[in-house]
Design a protein around this motif. Sequence first.
Motif, PDB file in Angstrom:
ATOM      1  N   LEU A   1       0.774  -1.111   0.134  1.00  0.00           N
ATOM      2  CA  LEU A   1       0.049  -0.130  -0.177  1.00  0.00           C
ATOM      3  C   LEU A   1       0.863   1.285   0.010  1.00  0.00           C
ATOM      4  O   LEU A   1       0.510   2.371  -0.719  1.00  0.00           O
ATOM      5  N   ALA A   2       1.961   1.258   0.591  1.00  0.00           N
ATOM      6  CA  ALA A   2       2.891   2.444   0.631  1.00  0.00           C
ATOM      7  C   ALA A   2       4.419   1.907   1.196  1.00  0.00           C
ATOM      8  O   ALA A   2       4.590   1.083   1.747  1.00  0.00           O
TER       9      ALA A   2
ATOM     10  N   GLU B   1       4.376  10.346  14.328  1.00  0.00           N
ATOM     11  CA  GLU B   1       3.327  11.304  13.777  1.00  0.00           C
ATOM     12  C   GLU B   1       3.375  11.202  12.205  1.00  0.00           C
ATOM     13  O   GLU B   1       2.460  11.223  11.479  1.00  0.00           O
ATOM     14  N   GLN B   2       4.429  10.727  11.552  1.00  0.00           N
ATOM     15  CA  GLN B   2       4.567  10.473  10.360  1.00  0.00           C
ATOM     16  C   GLN B   2       3.868   9.113   9.873  1.00  0.00           C
ATOM     17  O   GLN B   2       3.428   8.779   8.672  1.00  0.00           O
TER      18      GLN B   2
ATOM     19  N   VAL C   1       1.057   8.432   7.092  1.00  0.00           N
ATOM     20  CA  VAL C   1       0.756   7.682   6.039  1.00  0.00           C
ATOM     21  C   VAL C   1      -0.637   6.707   6.235  1.00  0.00           C
ATOM     22  O   VAL C   1      -1.303   6.540   5.222  1.00  0.00           O
ATOM     23  N   MET C   2      -0.852   6.714   7.400  1.00  0.00           N
ATOM     24  CA  MET C   2      -2.024   5.610   7.838  1.00  0.00           C
ATOM     25  C   MET C   2      -3.374   6.456   7.379  1.00  0.00           C
ATOM     26  O   MET C   2      -4.228   6.085   6.907  1.00  0.00           O
TER      27      MET C   2
ATOM     28  N   GLN D   1      -7.527   7.150   0.912  1.00  0.00           N
ATOM     29  CA  GLN D   1      -7.586   6.677  -0.452  1.00  0.00           C
ATOM     30  C   GLN D   1      -8.234   5.489  -0.726  1.00  0.00           C
ATOM     31  O   GLN D   1      -9.035   5.395  -1.497  1.00  0.00           O
ATOM     32  N   HIS D   2      -8.437   4.772   0.435  1.00  0.00           N
ATOM     33  CA  HIS D   2      -8.961   3.258   0.506  1.00  0.00           C
ATOM     34  C   HIS D   2     -10.550   3.295   0.762  1.00  0.00           C
ATOM     35  O   HIS D   2     -11.232   2.554   0.730  1.00  0.00           O
ATOM     36  N   GLY D   3     -10.765   4.399   1.763  1.00  0.00           N
ATOM     37  CA  GLY D   3     -12.275   4.467   2.377  1.00  0.00           C
ATOM     38  C   GLY D   3     -12.194   3.612   3.519  1.00  0.00           C
ATOM     39  O   GLY D   3     -13.346   3.352   3.923  1.00  0.00           O
TER      40      GLY D   3
END
Length: 164
Positions: free
Chosen positions: A28-29, A39-40, A44-45, A51-53
């Motif tokens: 996914l990333a 925090e980063q 990302v999450m 993006q994926h809902g």
Amino acid sequence: MDFVADQLFDGRKFRGLTVVDNYSRQCLAIEVDQGIKGEQVVAVMERLKQQHGRVPERIKVDNGSEFISKALDRWAYDNKVTLDFSRPGKPTDNAFIESFNGSFRDECLNVNWFLSLEDARGKIEAWRQEYNCFRPHSSLGDKTPEEWIKENIEKPESSTLALS
């Protein structure tokens, strides 16, 4: 989720946060930066959530400081996500991400010369796209993660994500 470390051509180090869905084998990333804090990881999450809902029910992580941070703990609590911590010193507790990171290292990090963080981000994203869209996986019946998702997940909101 897990981290990999590498360096640029001039010796400056960088890290990559790898996020993989164990169910579909989709990467996914891969977030690349010189240092990645809790925090980063949350950013990302949140981006993946938008993006994926949806969010995963469970995320398998090790006991690194980024994963035991208050920021990620709060995000997981607010989103009803279970953080499943591996036992200290037991990478086999999260064998799938360890295997993925090995492939990522062998096929991308070890074969590329990174001139800058931007160069690393571009080459790593190209590898991630190839991994998801063009490379068949035997565990998915020799389909790519993209093909497998199209055939097996009718409604994104009904699928189960189990991230590593």
